[in-house]
Design a protein around this motif. Sequence first.
Motif, mmCIF file in Angstrom:
data_model
loop_
_atom_site.group_PDB
_atom_site.id
_atom_site.type_symbol
_atom_site.label_atom_id
_atom_site.label_comp_id
_atom_site.label_asym_id
_atom_site.label_seq_id
_atom_site.Cartn_x
_atom_site.Cartn_y
_atom_site.Cartn_z
ATOM 1 N N ASP A 70 0.850 -1.194 0.000
ATOM 2 C CA ASP A 70 0.000 0.000 0.000
ATOM 3 C C ASP A 70 0.884 1.241 0.000
ATOM 4 O OD1 ASP A 70 -2.115 1.753 0.123
ATOM 5 O OD2 ASP A 70 -2.593 1.348 2.225
ATOM 6 N N VAL A 71 1.339 1.621 -1.190
ATOM 7 C CA VAL A 71 2.123 2.841 -1.361
ATOM 8 C C VAL A 71 1.254 3.812 -2.135
ATOM 9 C CG1 VAL A 71 4.237 3.873 -2.289
ATOM 10 C CG2 VAL A 71 4.282 1.536 -1.379
ATOM 11 N N ARG A 72 1.035 4.973 -1.546
ATOM 12 C CA ARG A 72 0.168 5.982 -2.159
ATOM 13 C C ARG A 72 0.947 7.276 -2.342
ATOM 14 N NH1 ARG A 72 -4.935 4.639 -2.512
ATOM 15 N NH2 ARG A 72 -5.519 2.637 -1.622
ATOM 16 N N VAL A 73 0.390 8.179 -3.152
ATOM 17 C CA VAL A 73 1.050 9.454 -3.396
ATOM 18 C C VAL A 73 0.026 10.571 -3.305
ATOM 19 C CG1 VAL A 73 0.823 9.315 -5.918
ATOM 20 C CG2 VAL A 73 2.641 10.696 -4.916
ATOM 21 N N VAL A 74 0.413 11.661 -2.645
ATOM 22 C CA VAL A 74 -0.443 12.839 -2.523
ATOM 23 C C VAL A 74 -0.458 13.574 -3.853
ATOM 24 C CG1 VAL A 74 -0.642 15.119 -1.447
ATOM 25 C CG2 VAL A 74 -0.097 13.125 -0.040
ATOM 26 N N ARG A 75 -1.642 13.900 -4.314
ATOM 27 C CA ARG A 75 -1.801 14.739 -5.507
ATOM 28 C C ARG A 75 -2.413 16.050 -5.043
ATOM 29 N NH1 ARG A 75 1.624 12.062 -8.411
ATOM 30 N NH2 ARG A 75 0.917 10.055 -9.150
ATOM 31 N N TRP A 76 -1.649 17.114 -5.136
ATOM 32 C CA TRP A 76 -2.081 18.440 -4.697
ATOM 33 C C TRP A 76 -2.104 19.344 -5.922
ATOM 34 C CZ3 TRP A 76 1.619 22.138 -1.718
ATOM 35 C CH2 TRP A 76 0.948 23.310 -1.362
ATOM 36 N N PRO A 77 -3.243 19.396 -6.624
ATOM 37 C CA PRO A 77 -3.308 20.121 -7.897
ATOM 38 C C PRO A 77 -2.984 21.614 -7.789
ATOM 39 C CG PRO A 77 -5.291 18.805 -7.568
ATOM 40 C CD PRO A 77 -4.503 18.754 -6.293
ATOM 41 N N GLU A 78 -3.254 22.211 -6.642
ATOM 42 C CA GLU A 78 -3.029 23.650 -6.486
ATOM 43 C C GLU A 78 -1.614 23.987 -6.014
ATOM 44 O OE1 GLU A 78 -5.560 22.083 -4.631
ATOM 45 O OE2 GLU A 78 -7.015 22.340 -6.232
ATOM 46 N N ALA A 79 -0.745 23.001 -5.946
ATOM 47 C CA ALA A 79 0.615 23.232 -5.449
ATOM 48 C C ALA A 79 1.336 24.244 -6.333
ATOM 49 C CB ALA A 79 1.402 21.929 -5.413
ATOM 50 N N PRO A 80 2.042 25.187 -5.728
ATOM 51 C CA PRO A 80 2.844 26.106 -6.539
ATOM 52 C C PRO A 80 4.026 25.355 -7.155
ATOM 53 C CG PRO A 80 3.307 26.417 -4.204
ATOM 54 C CD PRO A 80 2.177 25.428 -4.298
ATOM 55 N N PRO A 81 4.650 25.922 -8.179
ATOM 56 C CA PRO A 81 5.836 25.267 -8.735
ATOM 57 C C PRO A 81 6.862 25.006 -7.625
ATOM 58 C CG PRO A 81 5.166 27.100 -10.123
ATOM 59 C CD PRO A 81 4.322 27.159 -8.879
ATOM 60 N N ALA A 82 7.364 23.798 -7.572
ATOM 61 C CA ALA A 82 8.321 23.345 -6.545
ATOM 62 C C ALA A 82 7.708 23.334 -5.146
ATOM 63 C CB ALA A 82 9.604 24.162 -6.566
ATOM 64 N N GLY A 83 6.390 23.465 -5.051
ATOM 65 C CA GLY A 83 5.721 23.452 -3.752
ATOM 66 C C GLY A 83 5.826 22.086 -3.090
ATOM 67 N N ASP A 84 5.806 22.104 -1.762
ATOM 68 C CA ASP A 84 5.942 20.860 -1.005
ATOM 69 C C ASP A 84 5.010 20.892 0.196
ATOM 70 O OD1 ASP A 84 7.213 22.480 0.930
ATOM 71 O OD2 ASP A 84 9.192 21.988 0.151
ATOM 72 N N ALA A 85 5.104 19.900 1.049
ATOM 73 C CA ALA A 85 4.209 19.782 2.202
ATOM 74 C C ALA A 85 4.306 20.997 3.114
ATOM 75 C CB ALA A 85 4.522 18.508 2.976
ATOM 76 N N ALA A 86 5.469 21.621 3.189
ATOM 77 C CA ALA A 86 5.626 22.803 4.036
ATOM 78 C C ALA A 86 4.857 23.997 3.480
ATOM 79 C CB ALA A 86 7.109 23.152 4.191
ATOM 80 N N ASP A 87 4.545 23.976 2.183
ATOM 81 C CA ASP A 87 3.819 25.087 1.556
ATOM 82 C C ASP A 87 2.309 24.942 1.682
ATOM 83 O OD1 ASP A 87 6.148 26.398 0.549
ATOM 84 O OD2 ASP A 87 6.265 24.878 -1.028
ATOM 85 N N TYR A 88 1.840 23.763 2.103
ATOM 86 C CA TYR A 88 0.403 23.541 2.179
ATOM 87 C C TYR A 88 -0.190 24.434 3.261
ATOM 88 C CZ TYR A 88 -4.103 21.259 2.170
ATOM 89 O OH TYR A 88 -5.443 21.023 2.068
ATOM 90 N N ALA A 89 -1.195 25.226 2.883
ATOM 91 C CA ALA A 89 -1.741 26.224 3.805
ATOM 92 C C ALA A 89 -3.088 25.833 4.402
ATOM 93 C CB ALA A 89 -1.880 27.571 3.085
#
Length: 170
Positions: A70-89
């Motif tokens: 069970d390996v999954r991946v987060v898809r964050w469509p609104e992520a800024p370029p080079a955005g990461d988990a620390a950028d999630y508001a």
Amino acid sequence: VTEGETCRDALAGRGIDAVATVCGASSTPCDDALRPLAGRPVVLWPDNDDAGMLHMDRIGGRLRALGCADVRVVRWPEAPPAGDAADYAGDGDELRALIAASQLWAPRPLAGTFTAGDLMTMDLPEPRFVVARVLPEGQAILGGRPKIGKAWMALGLGVAVASGGYALGT
């Protein structure tokens, strides 16, 4: 799994258990570092850039080889370029919902890959040479048995090209 401690800390600060890679996107953690995750459900949170996606693809592949089904991946469509988990508001509930909606991980096909059959049908431009009929521009392979002078030949070609001199008589 995030790329870097800053991302891990941002998730931990919102009550999400996370681990981070500390090796940077250009390398993959060794199996010994990933083995504690074997058999557990794992969610990958890649940085929103090619290097981050490729980094998590390599980790996903290693985790599958170690037995993580069970390996999954987060898809964050609104992520800024080079955005990461620390950028999630978003707030903690939105964050949990985003992670819960993570998709089953599958390796992305490499851009620009092709088969030998594809290569045979391609219309390729004539090569341009740095050293006439010997050394083309771009990448080249210099192969041969050990200790026959490949390194010395490469050095000589490099010095001749850099100095505008002669290489192999041309």
